[in-house]
Design an enzyme around this catalytic site. Structure first.
Site, mmCIF file in Angstrom:
data_model
loop_
_atom_site.group_PDB
_atom_site.id
_atom_site.type_symbol
_atom_site.label_atom_id
_atom_site.label_comp_id
_atom_site.label_asym_id
_atom_site.label_seq_id
_atom_site.Cartn_x
_atom_site.Cartn_y
_atom_site.Cartn_z
ATOM 1 C CD GLU A 153 -16.511 -38.852 -20.786
ATOM 2 O OE1 GLU A 153 -16.185 -39.316 -21.886
ATOM 3 O OE2 GLU A 153 -17.344 -37.946 -20.671
ATOM 4 C CB THR A 199 -15.247 -41.064 -15.097
ATOM 5 O OG1 THR A 199 -15.807 -40.163 -16.051
ATOM 6 C CG2 THR A 199 -14.698 -42.266 -15.850
ATOM 7 C CE1 TYR A 221 -10.006 -40.530 -17.707
ATOM 8 C CE2 TYR A 221 -12.302 -40.363 -18.389
ATOM 9 C CZ TYR A 221 -11.335 -40.231 -17.421
ATOM 10 O OH TYR A 221 -11.687 -39.791 -16.168
ATOM 11 C CE LYS A 233 -10.106 -42.580 -14.680
ATOM 12 N NZ LYS A 233 -9.712 -42.396 -13.285
HETATM 13 P P1 NDP Z 1 -6.202 -33.978 -13.251
HETATM 14 O O1 NDP Z 1 -5.895 -34.249 -14.672
HETATM 15 O O2 NDP Z 1 -6.298 -32.574 -12.763
HETATM 16 O O3 NDP Z 1 -5.097 -34.710 -12.332
HETATM 17 C C1 NDP Z 1 -4.603 -35.978 -12.657
HETATM 18 C C2 NDP Z 1 -3.497 -36.334 -11.695
HETATM 19 O O4 NDP Z 1 -2.975 -37.624 -12.055
HETATM 20 C C3 NDP Z 1 -2.301 -35.366 -11.725
HETATM 21 O O5 NDP Z 1 -1.778 -35.247 -10.425
HETATM 22 C C4 NDP Z 1 -1.304 -36.105 -12.598
HETATM 23 O O6 NDP Z 1 0.042 -35.749 -12.350
HETATM 24 C C5 NDP Z 1 -1.560 -37.537 -12.131
HETATM 25 N N1 NDP Z 1 -1.035 -38.532 -13.056
HETATM 26 C C6 NDP Z 1 -1.160 -38.571 -14.400
HETATM 27 N N2 NDP Z 1 -0.516 -39.635 -14.898
HETATM 28 C C7 NDP Z 1 0.023 -40.286 -13.846
HETATM 29 C C8 NDP Z 1 0.844 -41.427 -13.709
HETATM 30 N N3 NDP Z 1 1.257 -42.126 -14.777
HETATM 31 N N4 NDP Z 1 1.226 -41.821 -12.475
HETATM 32 C C9 NDP Z 1 0.846 -41.107 -11.384
HETATM 33 N N5 NDP Z 1 0.094 -40.001 -11.441
HETATM 34 C C10 NDP Z 1 -0.312 -39.594 -12.665
HETATM 35 O O7 NDP Z 1 -7.542 -34.772 -12.903
HETATM 36 P P2 NDP Z 1 -8.707 -34.417 -11.850
HETATM 37 O O8 NDP Z 1 -8.108 -33.983 -10.585
HETATM 38 O O9 NDP Z 1 -9.726 -33.582 -12.526
HETATM 39 O O10 NDP Z 1 -9.378 -35.852 -11.667
HETATM 40 C C11 NDP Z 1 -8.936 -36.766 -10.661
HETATM 41 C C12 NDP Z 1 -9.358 -38.176 -11.049
HETATM 42 O O11 NDP Z 1 -10.759 -38.242 -11.146
HETATM 43 C C13 NDP Z 1 -8.820 -38.660 -12.383
HETATM 44 O O12 NDP Z 1 -8.580 -40.039 -12.258
HETATM 45 C C14 NDP Z 1 -9.966 -38.423 -13.350
HETATM 46 O O13 NDP Z 1 -9.885 -39.317 -14.427
HETATM 47 C C15 NDP Z 1 -11.140 -38.705 -12.447
HETATM 48 N N6 NDP Z 1 -12.372 -38.003 -12.743
HETATM 49 C C16 NDP Z 1 -12.377 -36.631 -12.876
HETATM 50 C C17 NDP Z 1 -13.557 -35.963 -13.071
HETATM 51 C C18 NDP Z 1 -13.605 -34.474 -13.216
HETATM 52 O O14 NDP Z 1 -14.642 -33.962 -13.678
HETATM 53 N N7 NDP Z 1 -12.575 -33.741 -12.811
HETATM 54 C C19 NDP Z 1 -14.853 -36.701 -13.129
HETATM 55 C C20 NDP Z 1 -14.720 -38.119 -12.944
HETATM 56 C C21 NDP Z 1 -13.533 -38.734 -12.746
HETATM 57 P P3 NDP Z 1 0.743 -34.498 -13.114
HETATM 58 O O15 NDP Z 1 0.333 -33.271 -12.337
HETATM 59 O O16 NDP Z 1 2.181 -34.840 -12.996
HETATM 60 O O17 NDP Z 1 0.215 -34.498 -14.512
HETATM 61 P P1 GDR Z 2 -15.004 -34.418 -20.487
HETATM 62 O O1 GDR Z 2 -14.527 -32.914 -20.221
HETATM 63 O O2 GDR Z 2 -14.588 -34.922 -21.802
HETATM 64 O O3 GDR Z 2 -16.467 -34.452 -20.170
HETATM 65 O O4 GDR Z 2 -14.155 -35.207 -19.388
HETATM 66 P P2 GDR Z 2 -14.097 -31.724 -21.198
HETATM 67 O O5 GDR Z 2 -14.240 -30.500 -20.398
HETATM 68 O O6 GDR Z 2 -12.795 -31.998 -21.855
HETATM 69 O O7 GDR Z 2 -15.220 -31.778 -22.352
HETATM 70 C C1 GDR Z 2 -16.598 -31.598 -22.073
HETATM 71 C C2 GDR Z 2 -17.352 -31.450 -23.369
HETATM 72 O O8 GDR Z 2 -16.997 -30.206 -23.984
HETATM 73 C C3 GDR Z 2 -16.820 -30.419 -25.379
HETATM 74 N N1 GDR Z 2 -15.946 -29.377 -25.926
HETATM 75 C C4 GDR Z 2 -14.663 -29.189 -25.618
HETATM 76 N N2 GDR Z 2 -13.853 -29.835 -24.745
HETATM 77 C C5 GDR Z 2 -12.576 -29.386 -24.621
HETATM 78 N N3 GDR Z 2 -11.767 -29.985 -23.733
HETATM 79 N N4 GDR Z 2 -12.093 -28.339 -25.363
HETATM 80 C C6 GDR Z 2 -12.876 -27.667 -26.263
HETATM 81 O O9 GDR Z 2 -12.439 -26.743 -26.926
HETATM 82 C C7 GDR Z 2 -14.231 -28.102 -26.385
HETATM 83 N N5 GDR Z 2 -15.284 -27.668 -27.127
HETATM 84 C C8 GDR Z 2 -16.308 -28.439 -26.836
HETATM 85 C C9 GDR Z 2 -16.231 -31.820 -25.455
HETATM 86 O O10 GDR Z 2 -16.353 -32.342 -26.777
HETATM 87 C C10 GDR Z 2 -17.079 -32.537 -24.409
HETATM 88 O O11 GDR Z 2 -18.288 -32.946 -24.982
HETATM 89 C C11 GDR Z 2 -13.972 -34.680 -18.082
HETATM 90 C C12 GDR Z 2 -12.603 -35.169 -17.564
HETATM 91 O O12 GDR Z 2 -12.336 -34.531 -16.345
HETATM 92 C C13 GDR Z 2 -12.614 -36.652 -17.353
HETATM 93 O O13 GDR Z 2 -11.406 -37.055 -16.731
HETATM 94 C C14 GDR Z 2 -13.793 -37.031 -16.459
HETATM 95 O O14 GDR Z 2 -13.845 -38.418 -16.283
HETATM 96 C C15 GDR Z 2 -15.098 -36.519 -17.073
HETATM 97 O O15 GDR Z 2 -15.004 -35.113 -17.225
HETATM 98 C C16 GDR Z 2 -16.291 -36.823 -16.187
#
Ligand code: NDP
Ligand code: GDR
Length: 364
Positions: A134, A132, A156, A160
């Site tokens: 992050e 990520t 987190y 990671k």
């Molecule tokens: P989501 O939060 O939508 O999905 C996470 C998934 O992980 C869900 O299926 C969840 O299951 C499962 N999970 C959580 N805890 C466990 C566990 N203990 N054992 C097995 N499975 C588990 O995330 P995204 O699809 O957005 O992201 C996918 C991956 O990519 C994650 O690892 C995230 O950290 C990473 N990532 C995401 C980014 C983004 O912008 N979306 C950017 C960079 C990295 P359940 O449905 O049961 O909760």
């Molecule tokens: P992020 O995503 O932390 O970048 O992680 P998120 O959408 O939660 O926050 C992005 C930015 O928005 C600001 N923010 C808020 N965020 C949330 N959730 N709710 C609010 O009300 C709000 N207001 C402002 C946050 O402070 C932050 O700066 C996501 C996740 O998908 C991670 O798992 C992944 O690794 C990174 O993106 C890349």
């Protein structure tokens, strides 16, 4: 027929990736957690759409905190590719559950790598690790590339970071095809409801349909490099199709504040906002509405700040350098930010319209 195993299959990326791999002819296996409620809304349609679903799409109960279960599933499936997408992925929540996050997001990756090694699958099985942006955390340099130093800013991101390096280490120590995709934020109509983009598009849809009055937000100044999840899962697959294992940044190279994302989302429905005040005093009010179907009262306060959404340590600025993924993977995203906003806003308007009319809601 190639076999893929996806952890996190019930999440945003897992759902899109499963569909993508099924379309490519893969047999797809997913690990899902047992839950007291159904948690497969994002992938239910894959059962319905595919005639041979029973054969090509299989779910296994499991958890990234449970090594023996992972070893058993991997032994049974003998996957050609593993996509480790499972994680507690909410940055703010990781401050409340740091130990759990270290176990699942960090050590969970080690468990997958070890399972592959113990089972003697190091030559057969390729592994994608969901790393990520992050990891970059506190800004060291921009745009952030594969060589930018890490400075994680949340439990987190620290978890990671372990997962990133253990993946690199297993690649070097055991000659495994294990790669990190360092993905910047990617969103979609399937995005979890508490991430900022979905919170905004969902809140907007609820507001114009009369469910809610005001959306309470955290830090509007932070900047993110947002893409569409559909484009990003294709990059994950491309990373595992290369001749040699490497790590890749996947990003658009464009960064936008949360405030501007809010402006764009409201503008999609013809509503112009103006922002006044600073910090916790900031408010967003309606300046004009040009779409007769989606009217809000002029001057109405629709955005306010609630400090409970602030993070103890914030990541202020993310902007990725996509040079390597464009040149080496030939990755070409189909969505830009306006197209992403459009997709998300209209999906949520449709969702809440169906709810208002009492129709059965097709969740995603
Ligand atoms: P989501 O939060 O939508 O999905 C996470 C998934 O992980 C869900 O299926 C969840 O299951 C499962 N999970 C959580 N805890 C466990 C566990 N203990 N054992 C097995 N499975 C588990 O995330 P995204 O699809 O957005 O992201 C996918 C991956 O990519 C994650 O690892 C995230 O950290 C990473 N990532 C995401 C980014 C983004 O912008 N979306 C950017 C960079 C990295 P359940 O449905 O049961 O909760
Ligand atoms: P992020 O995503 O932390 O970048 O992680 P998120 O959408 O939660 O926050 C992005 C930015 O928005 C600001 N923010 C808020 N965020 C949330 N959730 N709710 C609010 O009300 C709000 N207001 C402002 C946050 O402070 C932050 O700066 C996501 C996740 O998908 C991670 O798992 C992944 O690794 C990174 O993106 C890349």
């Amino acid at each position: 027929m190639k076999k893929a195993l996806i952890t996190g299959i019930t999440g945003q990326d897992g759902a899109y990736l499963a569909e993508f791999l099924l379309d490519k002819g893969y047999e797809v296996h997913g690990i899902k957690r047992r839950s007291s409620l159904f948690n497969t809304a994002r992938i239910d349609h894959l059962y319905q759409d595919l005639h041979e679903a029973q054969v090509r799409f299989k779910l296994h109960y499991g958890d990234l905190s449970d090594s023996t279960n992972l070893i058993r599933i991997i032994q049974e499936v003998q996957p050609d590719e593993i996509y480790n997408l499972g994680a507690m992925s909410h940055v703010k929540v990781s401050f409340d559950q740091p130990e759990y996050v270290a176990n699942v997001d960090g050590i969970g990756t080690l468990r997958i790598l070890e399972a592959v090694r113990i089972l003697g699958l190091t030559e057969k099985t390729r592994i994608y690790q969901a790393s990520t942006s992050e990891l970059y955390g506190l800004v060291q340099q921009v745009p952030q590339s594969e060589t930018t130093p890490f400075y994680p800013r949340s439990p987190y991101a620290v978890a990671k970071m372990y997962a990133y390096w253990i993946t690199v280490n297993y690649r070097e120590a055991y000659n495994m095809f294990a790669c990190n995709g360092i993905l910047f934020n990617h969103e979609s109509p399937l995005r979890g409801e508490t991430f900022v983009t979905r919170k905004i598009t969902r809140g907007l849809a609820q507001m114009v349909l009369g469910y809610t009055d005001c959306l309470y937000m955290g830090n509007l100044d932070s900047k993110r490099d947002w893409g569409h999840a559909k484009d990003y899962i294709e990059a994950m697959w491309l990373i595992l199709q290369q001749d040699k294992p490497e790590d890749f940044v996947i990003a658009t190279g464009i960064t936008t504040t949360i405030r501007d994302f809010i402006r764009m989302a409201f503008a999609e429905l013809g509503i112009t906002l103006s922002f006044k005040g600073e910090g916790v005093e900031e408010i967003g009010t309606v300046e004009s509405c040009s779409n007769a179907d989606y009217q809000l009262e002029i001057g109405k306060k629709v955005i306010a700040i609630d400090p409970k959404y602030f993070r103890p340590t914030e990541v202020d600025l993310l902007i990725g350098d996509p040079t390597k993924c464009k040149e080496q993977l030939n990755w070409k995203p189909k969505y830009d930010l306006p197209a992403l906003v459009k997709d998300m806003v209209w999906a949520d308007v449709k969702l809440f319209n169906e709810k208002r009319q009492g129709d059965p809601i097709e969740m995603y």
